[in-house]
Every structure is written in structure tokens, then in C-alpha cells.
Scaffold this motif. Sequence first.
Motif, PDB file in Angstrom:
ATOM      1  N   HIS A  75      42.786  38.976  38.838  1.00  0.00           N
ATOM      2  CA  HIS A  75      42.858  38.454  37.483  1.00  0.00           C
ATOM      3  C   HIS A  75      44.250  38.705  36.925  1.00  0.00           C
ATOM      4  N   CYS A 107      41.900  36.070  30.579  1.00  0.00           N
ATOM      5  CA  CYS A 107      42.269  36.042  31.988  1.00  0.00           C
ATOM      6  C   CYS A 107      43.114  34.810  32.267  1.00  0.00           C
ATOM      7  N   VAL A 109      44.254  33.996  35.505  1.00  0.00           N
ATOM      8  CA  VAL A 109      44.181  33.583  36.906  1.00  0.00           C
ATOM      9  C   VAL A 109      42.786  33.010  37.159  1.00  0.00           C
ATOM     10  N   CYS A 111      39.564  32.672  38.367  1.00  0.00           N
ATOM     11  CA  CYS A 111      38.933  33.703  39.185  1.00  0.00           C
ATOM     12  C   CYS A 111      37.462  33.421  39.453  1.00  0.00           C
ATOM     13  N   HIS A 115      35.496  32.486  34.560  1.00  0.00           N
ATOM     14  CA  HIS A 115      36.910  32.657  34.196  1.00  0.00           C
ATOM     15  C   HIS A 115      37.207  32.264  32.753  1.00  0.00           C
ATOM     16  N   MET A 118      36.366  34.829  30.265  1.00  0.00           N
ATOM     17  CA  MET A 118      36.792  36.201  30.551  1.00  0.00           C
ATOM     18  C   MET A 118      37.829  36.612  29.513  1.00  0.00           C
TER      19      MET A 118
HETATM   20 CU   LIG Z   1      40.074  34.559  35.496  1.00  0.00          CU
END
Ligand SMILES: [Cu+2]
Length: 127
Positions: A75, A107, A109, A111, A115, A118
Motif C-alpha cells: 500500500h 491508500c 497503491v 491493492c 482499495h 482504504m
Molecule cells: Cu490500496
Amino acid sequence: MHKWIMFVVFTAAAVLGIYLLTFNMPEKPVEEELPEGVSRMTIEAYSDFTFNKEVFTAKVGDKVIMKLTNKSGVHGIHIDELQVALDNDTPETELEFTEPGEYEIYCSVPCGAGHTTMKAKLIVEAA
Ligand SMILES: [Cu+2]
């Protein structure tokens, strides 16, 4: 004959012992010295799309080293208003909070399924 074997065994054991002592000692946690007046804010990220806290708090005037630790999964975190962008390549940054407010940590990235949700909050209170 026996003496010779004992010598070899003893030498091998000694070499192994020295090797283990040198290379295999459990790493001591290195307690980094922080600069005067700076504290640490660690944000841990998990593969179930959560962070270790839902709300992180600080006060105006606080100086922190913000650090991202990926406990599971990969992340990153962004806090747009504070120009914070952390990931595995750049896991920490030093920040000084100057404006009270509520900032979104999210977040950065892709993921997995959770996501987009997040997220956590950073609340900076007036001093
Ligand atoms: Cu993420």
C-alpha cells in the motif's frame, strides 16, 4: 584416531558457533534517535484494507516523522493537502503541522477490492 575426530568435531562446532554469533543473532530493534521535539507517527497498512488506526491525531506545531509500514500487502498513503506521498520506496517523511483540520489519508497503491475505501483520518487540533 578418536582424538582427531574430536578435534574436527570441536573445530566444526566452534566455527558454527562463531558463524551463528556473527551472522544470525536476532537483530536488536534499533531505537533511532529522533531530533529534539520530533515524534514518530507510524501508519501501518494491512491487506484487509485497514490501517492500524482509523483516526490519527496531532496538534498544530507538532513535528513528526510520518512513517508508512506495510504490515501485509503493498500500500501507499497520500495526504493531498499536506503533500504527503509515502510508499515502500519512500516510507517516511518529516512534517510539521501548521493548520488545524481534518485530513484524509488514503491508500495510493491499487491493492485489491477494498482499495477505494482504504482510508483513515488525520486530525490536527489547534494548539
Ligand atoms: Cu490500496
